[in-house]
Design a protein around this motif. Structure first.
Motif, PDB file in Angstrom:
ATOM      1  N   LEU A  47      62.865 105.262  57.331  1.00  0.00           N
ATOM      2  CA  LEU A  47      64.142 104.627  57.044  1.00  0.00           C
ATOM      3  C   LEU A  47      63.964 103.331  56.261  1.00  0.00           C
ATOM      4  O   LEU A  47      64.782 102.998  55.392  1.00  0.00           O
ATOM      5  CB  LEU A  47      64.893 104.347  58.349  1.00  0.00           C
ATOM      6  N   LEU A  48      62.902 102.586  56.556  1.00  0.00           N
ATOM      7  CA  LEU A  48      62.625 101.368  55.792  1.00  0.00           C
ATOM      8  C   LEU A  48      62.381 101.687  54.321  1.00  0.00           C
ATOM      9  O   LEU A  48      62.890 101.004  53.423  1.00  0.00           O
ATOM     10  CB  LEU A  48      61.427 100.636  56.386  1.00  0.00           C
ATOM     11  N   CYS A  62      65.640 102.489  52.780  1.00  0.00           N
ATOM     12  CA  CYS A  62      66.447 101.283  52.546  1.00  0.00           C
ATOM     13  C   CYS A  62      66.010 100.565  51.280  1.00  0.00           C
ATOM     14  O   CYS A  62      66.845 100.081  50.501  1.00  0.00           O
ATOM     15  CB  CYS A  62      66.328 100.339  53.744  1.00  0.00           C
ATOM     16  N   GLY A 120      68.462 100.321  48.291  1.00  0.00           N
ATOM     17  CA  GLY A 120      68.824  98.957  47.927  1.00  0.00           C
ATOM     18  C   GLY A 120      68.526  98.637  46.480  1.00  0.00           C
ATOM     19  O   GLY A 120      69.289  97.923  45.821  1.00  0.00           O
ATOM     20  N   GLU A 150      71.836  95.300  50.751  1.00  0.00           N
ATOM     21  CA  GLU A 150      70.749  95.892  51.527  1.00  0.00           C
ATOM     22  C   GLU A 150      71.027  95.835  53.025  1.00  0.00           C
ATOM     23  O   GLU A 150      70.630  96.733  53.773  1.00  0.00           O
ATOM     24  CB  GLU A 150      69.440  95.183  51.202  1.00  0.00           C
ATOM     25  N   SER A 151      71.706  94.794  53.483  1.00  0.00           N
ATOM     26  CA  SER A 151      72.009  94.690  54.911  1.00  0.00           C
ATOM     27  C   SER A 151      72.948  95.813  55.344  1.00  0.00           C
ATOM     28  O   SER A 151      72.715  96.477  56.368  1.00  0.00           O
ATOM     29  CB  SER A 151      72.636  93.325  55.208  1.00  0.00           C
ATOM     30  N   THR A 163      73.410  98.613  53.763  1.00  0.00           N
ATOM     31  CA  THR A 163      72.693  99.886  53.593  1.00  0.00           C
ATOM     32  C   THR A 163      71.841 100.192  54.813  1.00  0.00           C
ATOM     33  O   THR A 163      71.840 101.320  55.329  1.00  0.00           O
ATOM     34  CB  THR A 163      71.805  99.820  52.339  1.00  0.00           C
ATOM     35  N   ALA A 164      71.092  99.193  55.290  1.00  0.00           N
ATOM     36  CA  ALA A 164      70.244  99.396  56.472  1.00  0.00           C
ATOM     37  C   ALA A 164      71.086  99.713  57.699  1.00  0.00           C
ATOM     38  O   ALA A 164      70.723 100.584  58.512  1.00  0.00           O
ATOM     39  CB  ALA A 164      69.388  98.161  56.708  1.00  0.00           C
ATOM     40  N   LEU A 181      72.389 103.320  57.383  1.00  0.00           N
ATOM     41  CA  LEU A 181      71.307 104.270  57.640  1.00  0.00           C
ATOM     42  C   LEU A 181      70.972 104.333  59.114  1.00  0.00           C
ATOM     43  O   LEU A 181      70.675 105.406  59.665  1.00  0.00           O
ATOM     44  CB  LEU A 181      70.063 103.879  56.832  1.00  0.00           C
ATOM     45  N   THR A 225      65.157  93.880  57.311  1.00  0.00           N
ATOM     46  CA  THR A 225      65.667  95.239  57.141  1.00  0.00           C
ATOM     47  C   THR A 225      65.509  96.042  58.429  1.00  0.00           C
ATOM     48  O   THR A 225      66.402  96.811  58.822  1.00  0.00           O
ATOM     49  CB  THR A 225      64.916  95.942  55.994  1.00  0.00           C
ATOM     50  N   LEU A 243      68.440  98.049  60.724  1.00  0.00           N
ATOM     51  CA  LEU A 243      68.274  99.444  61.144  1.00  0.00           C
ATOM     52  C   LEU A 243      68.352  99.570  62.653  1.00  0.00           C
ATOM     53  O   LEU A 243      69.008 100.469  63.204  1.00  0.00           O
ATOM     54  CB  LEU A 243      66.920  99.974  60.651  1.00  0.00           C
TER      55      LEU A 243
END
Length: 581
Positions: free
Chosen positions: A68-69, A72, A76, A87-88, A90-91, A94, A351, A355
Motif C-alpha cells: 500500500l505504501l 500511495c 501520489g 497524498e494524505s 490518497t493514503a 487506500l 504515509t 494508511l
C-alpha cells in the motif's frame, strides 16, 4: 580339501557376502529415506516450526502495508497536480479500501491488522516526523516569527482546550446515554485540540508566503506537543476534589513538562554536536556520523518518555539544535545523506500513519462495542466537529488582532485572509487525535465500555470527515481566498535589513556602522519593546559566536579532515535552512 568342504566354505562366504550387501543396502536405504524425509520436509516443516502464527500474521500485515505504501507513492505522483486530492487523502482512501477488502475476506471478523496501536504510533512513527520537522525547519524564519508561533501554538492551544472542554461538559452528557466524568471531559478537550495541518502545508509555499507558512508550520508542531503535554497533565491530576488549587497544579505540571522537555532536547542535541566535533568520526567512516545522529535523536525521545516528559518537544528541539550545530560538524557526504534520509523516513512514516488510520476506521470491534444508535453517533460526532470549528475561531482571530497590535512593520501583520487560512489549517484532525483517544478510552476503568467505544468511533468519524472533506477543498479554497503578493519573498529576505535601518535611524548611521554603537544609543529595554525579534536575534548571535560555536562547532567549523566539498545545492541548503540563527 574335499569337495564337500569346498562347497561348505563357498556357501559360508556367499552368506557372509549376502549379509554384508544386505546391511549396506539397508543402510543406504535408511540413509536415502532420511535424506528424502529431510529434503521433503525441511522447507515446510522448518517454516511451520520456526514461524509462529503470530509471526506469520505480522509478515502478512507488513506485506500489505508495504504494498500500500508503494501504491500511495505511485498514485501520489500521478495526482501531483490535482486540486482535490493529495497524498494524505490518497493514503486514507487506500487504507479504507484495504480495510473493506480485509473485512470481506475475513467475513466481518476482527483481525489484528486493523487495530490502531498507540505504542506503534508514539514510539516508532511519530518521532521521525517531529524530528525531521525540527531538523528541516528554516530557523531564521521560524525564530523571527517565534512570538506569533508561541501565541498560536501555546496560548491558542490552551484557549482551544478550555473552550472545547467547556463545550463537552455542557453538551456531551446530554446526548443519549453518554455519561463521562470530569477527567474524560478534560481529556476530550486535549484530544480535540490536536491539529493536523499537513494538507494545508502541502499547498502553501515557503517562498511565496513565508510568514503564513512559518506560522502554520510552527503552530502545527507546537500544537501537537502542547496537546500531548496538556493530555499528560490531565492524567496526572486527581479530580476527586476540584478547587482553585487544582487549576494551579494543572498549570504547574504543564510548565514543568514544557520546560524540562525543551531543556532535555537541547542538551542531547548539544551533546551530539560536541561528540562529533571532538571525535570527528568522518575521518574513518561517514556511516558512523549518520548512525550517531539518528541514534542520539531517537535516544532523546526515549529518555523523555522514560522520564514521563513530552517526547515530541524534546525531539523537536533536538532536531533544531542538531541542524544548527551537529549537521555542520560532519562531512559533506554525511550532510547530504542525513538531509535526504531524515526527510525520506519522515515521509514514509507519515504515509504509513494515514494508511493505518484508514484501516483502523473499519475495526469492527469498536463499532460492535458501541451500542449507540446512528442518531446518537452522528450527534456526538457533529458536536465534536462544532466544538473544533468554534474553538479554533475562538483564539485565531483574537490572537491575530493582538499580534497585529504588537507589530510595527506592515509586512509582518496578519491580514484577514491569512487569518482565515490559519483558522482553516487547524480544522483537520489526524493520527495524534486518534492515538490520544484510544489511550484515554481503550482501557478506561471508570467510563463504561459502550461510552468509551462511542468516544473512539466519534473521534474516528471526525478525523475521516475533516481530512477527506476539508482536506480535499483546501487547495482550491486557498487559491480562491489568498492572493499571493508577487514581492512577498523579496520583502521577507530583506526584513532583517529593514529592521537594522530602523535601528540606525536615530543616529543617522549606515548599515555598515558598528552594531554595538547602535545598540548603545538606546537602552536594551527600549529596543526590546520596539524591535523584539531583531534585538533577541542580535544578542543570541553575539552569544552564539562568542561561546557556543567554539565548543559545539556549527556553521564555519572546519573539520580536522576535510570532507567532500559541497556543491551549489548543499551551499544553498546551508544558507537558507541551516545557517546561523
Amino acid at each position: 580339501m574335499s569337495h564337500s568342504s569346498f562347497n561348505r566354505t563357498n556357501q559360508t562366504n556367499f552368506v557372509n557376502n549376502s549379509l554384508h550387501i544386505f546391511v549396506i543396502e539397508k543402510q543406504q536405504v535408511s540413509l536415502l529415506r532420511i535424506l528424502n524425509m529431510a529434503v521433503l520436509t525441511s522447507p515446510l516443516h522448518f517454516s511451520a516450526s520456526y514461524l509462529s502464527s503470530t509471526t506469520t500474521s505480522t509478515i502478512v500485515a507488513l506485506c500489505v502495508f508495504f504494498a500500500l505504501l508503494c501504491a500511495c507513492i505511485v498514485i501520489g505522483h500521478l495526482l501531483e497536480e490535482s486540486r482535490w486530492v493529495n497524498e494524505s487523502i490518497t493514503a486514507l482512501l487506500l487504507g479504507l479500501c484495504s480495510g473493506v477488502v480485509v473485512l470481506m475476506v475475513t467475513k466481518f471478523r476482527s483481525v489484528d491488522i486493523l487495530m490502531f496501536s498507540e505504542d506503534l504510533f508514539f514510539l516508532y512513527l511519530l518521532p521521525p516526523i517531529i524530528f525531521n520537522a525540527g531538523f528541516q525547519v528554516k530557523k531564521k524564519r521560524f525564530f523571527r516569527n517565534f512570538n506569533h508561533i508561541l501565541l498560536f501554538g501555546v496560548l491558542g492551544t490552551v484557549i482551544s482546550f478550555c473552550f472545547i472542554s467547556l463545550g463537552a461538559f455542557l453538551f456531551i452528557n446530554r446526548i443519549g446515554t453518554v455519561n463521562l466524568d470530569i477527567k474524560d471531559i478534560l481529556a476530550i478537550g486535549a484530544i480535540l485540540s490536536a491539529t493536523d495541518s499537513v494538507c494545508t502545508l502541502q499547498v502553501l509555499s515557503q517562498d511565496e508566503t513565508p510568514l503564513l507558512y512559518s506560522i502554520v508550520f510552527g503552530e502545527g508542531v507546537v500544537n501537537d506537543a502542547m496537546s500531548i503535554v496538556i493530555f499528560n497533565s490531565v492524567q496526572t491530576l486527581n479530580f476527586s476534589t476540584i478547587n482553585p488549587i487544582t487549576a494551579l497544579e494543572l498549570l504547574g505540571t504543564f510548565l514543568y513538562l514544557f520546560c524540562t522537555s525543551t531543556i532535555l532536547g537541547i542538551a542531547v542535541g548539544l551533546l551530539s554536536a560536541y561528540i562529533i566535533k571532538t571525535l570527528y568520526f568522518g575521518r574513518h567512516s561517514t556511516d558512523r556520523e549518520v548512525a550517531l545522529m539518528m541514534l542520539m535523536a531517537y535516544f532523546s525521545y526515549m529518555i523523555a518518555e522514560l522520564l514521563a516528559l513530552s517526547g515530541i518537544l524534546t525531539i523537536f528541539f533536538c532536531g533544531i539544535v542538531m541542524s544548527h550545530y551537529t549537521w555542520h560538524n560532519v562531512t559533506g557526504n554525511s550532510r547530504i545523506t542525513t538531509k535526504h534520509s531524515f526527510a525520506t523516513i519522515s515521509f514514509i512514516a507519515e504515509t504509513f500513519i494515514f494508511l493505518y488510520v484508514g484501516m483502523d476506521a473499519l475495526d469492527i470491534d469498536k463499532w460492535k462495542t458501541s451500542k449507540a444508535s446512528i442518531v446518537t453517533s452522528v450527534a456526538v460526532s457533529s458536536t465534536f466537529l462544532a466544538l473544533v470549528l468554534i474553538g479554533r475561531a475562538a483564539f485565531v482571530f483574537p490572537i491575530s488582532y493582538i499580534a497585529n497590535c504588537m507589530t510595527i512593520r506592515e509586512s509582518t501583520k496578519i491580514k484577514f485572509r491569512s487569518q482565515f487560512i490559519i483558522w482553516w489549517a487547524g480544522l483537520m484532525r489526524g493520527a495524534v487525535t486518534i492515538a490520544l483517544s484510544c489511550n484515554q478510552f481503550s482501557n478506561s476503568k471508570i467510563t463504561s465500555a459502550e461510552d468509551s467505544a462511542l468516544m473512539i468511533t466519534s473521534t474516528i468519524n471526525l478525523v475521516l470527515f475533516s481530512t477527506m472533506v476539508f482536506g480535499s477543498i483546501t487547495k482550491p479554497l486557498i487559491e480562491a481566498v489568498h492572493l499571493r503578493p508577487s514581492k512577498q519573498a523579496i520583502s521577507d529576505s530583506t526584513d532583517y535589513h529593514e529592521e537594522l535601518k530602523l535601528l540606525f535611524l536615530e543616529s543617522n548611521g549606515s548599515i555598515d556602522q558598528s552594531i554595538n554603537q547602535a545598540f548603545h544609543r538606546r537602552s536594551s529595554l527600549s529596543l526590546m519593546m520596539c524591535y523584539p525579534a531583531t534585538t533577541v536575534h542580535y544578542y543570541w548571535r553575539k552569544f552564539d559566536y562568542m561561546f557556543m560555536r567554539p565548543i559545539f562547532g556549527g556553521s564555519g567549523f572546519v573539520p580536522v579532515v576535510p570532507g567532500t566539498p559541497l556543491g551549489e545545492e548543499e551551499i544553498s541548503w546551508n544558507t537558507n535552512n541551516l545557517g546561523p540563527v
